[in-house]
Design a protein around this motif. Structure first.
Motif, mmCIF file in Angstrom:
data_model
loop_
_atom_site.group_PDB
_atom_site.id
_atom_site.type_symbol
_atom_site.label_atom_id
_atom_site.label_comp_id
_atom_site.label_asym_id
_atom_site.label_seq_id
_atom_site.Cartn_x
_atom_site.Cartn_y
_atom_site.Cartn_z
ATOM 1 N N ARG A 1 -29.249 0.499 3.686
ATOM 2 C CA ARG A 1 -28.877 1.837 4.273
ATOM 3 C C ARG A 1 -28.224 2.611 3.203
ATOM 4 O O ARG A 1 -28.314 3.785 3.357
ATOM 5 N N GLU A 2 -27.189 2.263 2.752
ATOM 6 C CA GLU A 2 -26.317 2.921 1.829
ATOM 7 C C GLU A 2 -27.355 3.410 0.652
ATOM 8 O O GLU A 2 -27.377 4.737 0.133
ATOM 9 N N ALA A 3 -28.255 2.751 0.222
ATOM 10 C CA ALA A 3 -29.318 3.012 -0.744
ATOM 11 C C ALA A 3 -29.966 4.197 -0.243
ATOM 12 O O ALA A 3 -30.172 5.206 -0.873
ATOM 13 N N ALA A 4 -30.561 4.255 0.935
ATOM 14 C CA ALA A 4 -31.206 5.297 1.469
ATOM 15 C C ALA A 4 -30.318 6.449 1.730
ATOM 16 O O ALA A 4 -30.791 7.622 1.471
ATOM 17 N N GLU A 5 -29.257 6.236 2.346
ATOM 18 C CA GLU A 5 -28.288 7.637 2.438
ATOM 19 C C GLU A 5 -28.142 8.397 1.038
ATOM 20 O O GLU A 5 -27.972 9.461 1.282
ATOM 21 N N GLU A 6 -27.614 7.417 0.072
ATOM 22 C CA GLU A 6 -27.034 8.022 -1.300
ATOM 23 C C GLU A 6 -28.235 8.141 -2.120
ATOM 24 O O GLU A 6 -27.992 9.440 -3.041
#
Length: 296
Positions: free
Chosen positions: A96-101
């Motif tokens: 999720r963090e990879a996708a968000e950032e």
């Protein structure tokens, strides 16, 4: 970056980070994102995509989007103190963090289809839509096989260059085909693909800022000739636990890692020639012998 002197007594927050890799003509490259200068955590520093685990990462709807059972992911992390769902939530948080950032998605659908959805998914995540709902909309499951547990870092009670504590699990991953990392100019103001050597040269020259886990991580990645080699290395062993032991002298601060003579854990966490300590000099942490032996 300034050296922190405050003691933080709150427990470390669970966090997850993805160290994204790709092969390039000049060798293995790693994605570094520059946090906004006003960010409360490592403002202005170049980091690997990542962040805190949210309660929703362990929700039933979210875990239903995994391609592996939580028990299997728990075994891969090698942390008996975690529950299976907690381990699975770390995988979900990392993705999720990879996708968000960065806008990069690790999904079990075709590369072309994933690339087609990446920009829309990134924008909708930035707008606050739940990650699990977006995956369900596309009928996609998270590709956990793409994420290789690499290391676990727990921030000491006196953090070196920030005032928060995290228990961060780092995963290695090859950036999927046809996808390009992007940044939002809000939380992240720049995205750079650099070889580990180039990143450390820029850090040594005061051109970029890095935190100790990134410094040691880049020194570690210098030992791999390409992405396949780095991924095999990560999958060949349990992810090491790295808890920093700080030593204060009259002149400076030294951060010691497992295997160092001043660390209570005598067995090395990381292989040679990765140093077991870094020293604060000229507002930079560096190996005792300097960076030259590694980057020249």
């Amino acid at each position: 970056m300034e050296l922190n002197h405050d003691i933080i007594d709150t427990p470390p927050r669970d966090a997850a980070s993805v160290v994204m890799l790709r092969d390039a003509p000049d060798g293995l490259q790693v994605l570094l994102l520059r946090r906004h200068a006003d960010s409360a955590v490592l403002g202005g520093a170049y980091v690997f995509p990542g962040g805190k685990v949210d309660a929703a990462d362990a929700g039933a709807d979210t875990l239903a989007r995994l391609d592996r059972a939580p028990a299997e992911l728990h075994a891969r992390l090698g942390e008996p103190a975690l529950s299976a769902n907690q381990a699975a939530a770390l995988y979900m948080a990392a993705a999720r963090e990879a996708a968000e950032e960065s806008g990069v998605l690790f999904l079990q659908v075709g590369a072309k289809e994933t690339a087609t959805h990446s920009a829309d998914t990134w924008a909708r995540l930035r707008a606050g839509e739940p990650f699990a709902a977006l995956l369900a909309e596309h009928g996609a499951r998270l590709d956990t096989d793409a994420l290789a547990p690499w290391s676990r870092w727990i921030t000491p009670r006196r953090p070196s260059v920030m005032n928060k504590r995290f228990d961060t699990r780092f995963f290695l991953a090859a950036v999927p085909p046809l996808q390009e990392a992007r940044h939002d100019d809000f939380e992240v103001t720049e995205a750079r693909w650099l070889t580990p050597r180039t990143a450390l040269r820029q850090y040594a020259a005061h051109e970029i800022d890095l935190a100790p886990p990134q410094i040691i991580g880049l020194l570690h990645l210098m030992q791999s000739r390409d992405v396949a080699h780095a991924m095999r290395d990560a999958r060949s062993r349990p992810p090491p636990l790295i808890v920093t032991q700080q030593v204060e002298t009259a002149e400076t601060r030294v951060l010691c890692y497992p295997g160092d003579e001043h660390h209570p854990v005598r067995e090395r966490a990381l292989p040679e020639p990765i140093p077991t300590r870094v020293v604060w000099r000229n507002k930079r942490f560096e190996p005792p012998q300097g960076f030259g032996v590694f980057i020249d």
